[in-house]
Design an enzyme around this catalytic site. Structure first.
Site, PDB file in Angstrom:
ATOM      1  N   HIS A  34      56.642  12.153 -10.394  1.00 27.34           N
ATOM      2  CA  HIS A  34      56.008  12.454 -11.676  1.00 27.34           C
ATOM      3  C   HIS A  34      55.817  11.139 -12.435  1.00 27.34           C
ATOM      4  O   HIS A  34      56.184  10.060 -11.926  1.00 27.34           O
ATOM      5  CB  HIS A  34      56.839  13.463 -12.478  1.00 27.34           C
ATOM      6  CG  HIS A  34      58.297  13.092 -12.599  1.00 27.34           C
ATOM      7  ND1 HIS A  34      58.716  11.983 -13.281  1.00 27.34           N
ATOM      8  CD2 HIS A  34      59.419  13.665 -12.097  1.00 27.34           C
ATOM      9  CE1 HIS A  34      60.032  11.905 -13.223  1.00 27.34           C
ATOM     10  NE2 HIS A  34      60.485  12.910 -12.489  1.00 27.34           N
ATOM     11  N   HIS A  37      58.633   8.530 -12.467  1.00 26.97           N
ATOM     12  CA  HIS A  37      58.742   7.643 -11.300  1.00 26.97           C
ATOM     13  C   HIS A  37      57.658   6.551 -11.355  1.00 26.97           C
ATOM     14  O   HIS A  37      57.904   5.395 -11.042  1.00 26.97           O
ATOM     15  CB  HIS A  37      58.512   8.420  -9.998  1.00 26.97           C
ATOM     16  CG  HIS A  37      59.544   9.456  -9.698  1.00 26.97           C
ATOM     17  ND1 HIS A  37      59.297  10.806  -9.786  1.00 26.97           N
ATOM     18  CD2 HIS A  37      60.839   9.330  -9.290  1.00 26.97           C
ATOM     19  CE1 HIS A  37      60.370  11.471  -9.439  1.00 26.97           C
ATOM     20  NE2 HIS A  37      61.326  10.620  -9.148  1.00 26.97           N
ATOM     21  N   GLN A  61      74.048  13.041  -0.816  1.00 25.52           N
ATOM     22  CA  GLN A  61      74.362  13.138  -2.252  1.00 25.52           C
ATOM     23  C   GLN A  61      74.281  14.569  -2.787  1.00 25.52           C
ATOM     24  O   GLN A  61      74.424  14.794  -3.971  1.00 25.52           O
ATOM     25  CB  GLN A  61      73.491  12.183  -3.069  1.00 25.52           C
ATOM     26  CG  GLN A  61      72.023  12.532  -3.157  1.00 25.52           C
ATOM     27  CD  GLN A  61      71.225  11.418  -3.811  1.00 25.52           C
ATOM     28  OE1 GLN A  61      70.931  10.397  -3.197  1.00 25.52           O
ATOM     29  NE2 GLN A  61      70.852  11.594  -5.078  1.00 25.52           N
ATOM     30  N   GLY A 147      65.862   4.415 -13.221  1.00 25.79           N
ATOM     31  CA  GLY A 147      65.531   4.998 -14.516  1.00 25.79           C
ATOM     32  C   GLY A 147      66.760   5.279 -15.369  1.00 25.79           C
ATOM     33  O   GLY A 147      67.829   5.637 -14.856  1.00 25.79           O
ATOM     34  N   LYS A 149      66.959   7.758 -17.133  1.00 20.78           N
ATOM     35  CA  LYS A 149      67.126   9.226 -17.133  1.00 20.78           C
ATOM     36  C   LYS A 149      68.482   9.603 -16.520  1.00 20.78           C
ATOM     37  O   LYS A 149      69.218  10.420 -17.055  1.00 20.78           O
ATOM     38  CB  LYS A 149      65.960   9.847 -16.363  1.00 20.78           C
ATOM     39  CG  LYS A 149      66.216  11.189 -15.742  1.00 20.78           C
ATOM     40  CD  LYS A 149      66.028  12.278 -16.745  1.00 20.78           C
ATOM     41  CE  LYS A 149      66.429  13.643 -16.244  1.00 20.78           C
ATOM     42  NZ  LYS A 149      66.464  13.858 -14.824  1.00 20.78           N
ATOM     43  N   ASP A 150      68.784   8.979 -15.352  1.00 24.69           N
ATOM     44  CA  ASP A 150      70.094   9.191 -14.711  1.00 24.69           C
ATOM     45  C   ASP A 150      70.976   8.025 -15.141  1.00 24.69           C
ATOM     46  O   ASP A 150      71.218   7.099 -14.351  1.00 24.69           O
ATOM     47  CB  ASP A 150      69.930   9.240 -13.195  1.00 24.69           C
ATOM     48  CG  ASP A 150      69.086  10.422 -12.770  1.00 24.69           C
ATOM     49  OD1 ASP A 150      69.500  11.560 -13.005  1.00 24.69           O
ATOM     50  OD2 ASP A 150      67.987  10.204 -12.234  1.00 24.69           O
ATOM     51  N   GLN A 153      74.064   7.151 -13.091  1.00 25.76           N
ATOM     52  CA  GLN A 153      73.672   6.571 -11.799  1.00 25.76           C
ATOM     53  C   GLN A 153      73.268   5.105 -11.971  1.00 25.76           C
ATOM     54  O   GLN A 153      73.639   4.241 -11.174  1.00 25.76           O
ATOM     55  CB  GLN A 153      72.506   7.370 -11.222  1.00 25.76           C
ATOM     56  CG  GLN A 153      71.847   6.711 -10.026  1.00 25.76           C
ATOM     57  CD  GLN A 153      70.790   7.576  -9.377  1.00 25.76           C
ATOM     58  OE1 GLN A 153      71.116   8.497  -8.660  1.00 25.76           O
ATOM     59  NE2 GLN A 153      69.524   7.295  -9.636  1.00 25.76           N
TER      60      GLN A 153
HETATM   61  O1  PAF Z   1      67.649   9.059  -8.432  1.00 30.34           O
HETATM   62  C1  PAF Z   1      67.316   9.402  -7.282  1.00 30.34           C
HETATM   63  O2  PAF Z   1      66.232   9.913  -7.052  1.00 30.34           O
HETATM   64  C2  PAF Z   1      68.310   9.198  -6.130  1.00 30.34           C
HETATM   65  O3  PAF Z   1      69.618   9.393  -6.550  1.00 30.34           O
HETATM   66  C3  PAF Z   1      68.150   7.857  -5.421  1.00 30.34           C
HETATM   67  C4  PAF Z   1      68.448   6.681  -6.340  1.00 30.34           C
HETATM   68  C5  PAF Z   1      66.733   7.720  -4.879  1.00 30.34           C
HETATM   69  C6  PAF Z   1      69.107   7.762  -4.236  1.00 30.34           C
HETATM   70  O4  PAF Z   1      68.875   8.780  -3.313  1.00 30.34           O
END
Ligand code: PAF
Length: 281
Positions: A34, A37, A61, A147, A149-150, A153
């Site tokens: 989207h 990204h 994951q 991003g 957003k996460d 992460q």
């Molecule tokens: O944020 C994501 O889409 C995923 O966690 C990533 C960083 C591509 C790892 O699979």
């Protein structure tokens, strides 16, 4: 745009770029792209000569097999969007390629992964940090874009990259919102009209809390209470967590700092987990 589905073929391309002295930036994704990204791709374009995007729905994951199976996929559309954005190469590995038989090596980040998304989804961050390390080893980018957003992460990847001395600059991409204000996510397609209206309360509550912060409110209980109150008595919704945290350590604070604080939340709306966050500034 080159579409590459083997590690050997990618390595050959990467070597040719090294010979030509190209700077390479990387955007890892799980596809179903989207505008959020694509805004990361734009950041990568501004930083490098060649942009690589990976599309890989990483089984390691997902702790819930149904979530993995129902993750939306639309490869043809994704490739078209990336080609239009001037991406140099798309890397499309398979799970067998990434996790060869007998795979038993994992990358873990300790403290930052214990809370929020980590506590509700055991093994999730181990899967993320392992696949990001694998991808960095294959792509060998000079920079990679993640991003906000996460946000957890992003911090975990920044920590891992610093701790392991990986030669990759981590660039941050601001959270991208739909016109309605809802944080953009591949999961939003799973929201029907009623669910979407409830979901909008997430961003509305965060912005209401930010206004309260700007008016001088510093109590985390009061700031997080705004979202909790808005979701009280709303059926089919669960506030997984809502916290005011220090952006650096992700530790929850009782009093929001004047600078460097952020609200993090995940709310489940009609079975869809929705993440959002907002800097308190
Ligand atoms: O944020 C994501 O889409 C995923 O966690 C990533 C960083 C591509 C790892 O699979």
């Amino acid at each position: 745009m080159k579409v590459i589905d083997s590690i050997e073929a990618f390595r050959a391309l990467r070597e040719s770029w090294t010979r030509e002295g190209k700077r390479v930036s990387f955007v890892p994704t799980m596809g179903y792209l989207h505008e959020g990204h694509l805004s990361l791709v734009d950041i990568a374009q501004n930083d490098a000569d060649c942009v690589v995007v990976s599309i890989f729905v990483n089984p390691a994951q997902f702790n819930n097999p149904d979530d993995l199976d129902s993750y939306p996929r639309e490869a043809e559309r994704d490739l078209k969007l990336l080609e239009d954005r001037g991406v140099a190469a798309v890397f499309l590995p398979t799970p067998e390629m990434m996790y060869s038989e007998g795979h038993q090596t994992w990358v873990t980040v300790d403290d930052l992964t214990q809370r929020y998304e980590g506590s509700g989804r055991p093994g999730h961050f181990r899967g993320v940090t392992t696949v990001v390390t694998l991808l960095f080893n294959i792509i060998q980018p000079h920079s990679a874009v993640f991003g906000e957003k996460d946000f957890q992460q992003l911090r975990v990847v920044e920590r891992m990259t610093a701790d392991l001395k990986l030669p990759v600059d981590i660039l941050r991409g601001p959270l991208f919102r739909e016109e309605s204000g809802l944080a953009m996510s591949s999961r939003n397609v799973r929201l029907d009209k009623v669910a979407k209206e409830k979901a909008l309360l997430i961003n509305q509550s965060l912005f209401e809390a930010r206004r309260a912060f700007q008016d001088g409110e510093r109590s985390s209980e009061k700031l997080t209470g705004i979202l909790r109150e808005n979701f009280r008595n709303l059926d089919n919704t669960t506030v997984d967590y809502i916290s005011v945290v220090c952006e650096d350590t992700l530790e929850a604070v009782e009093t929001a700092p004047d600078k460097g604080g952020r609200m993090l939340t995940t709310v489940e709306v009609h079975g869809v987990r929705l993440l959002d966050n907002l800097a308190l500034e």
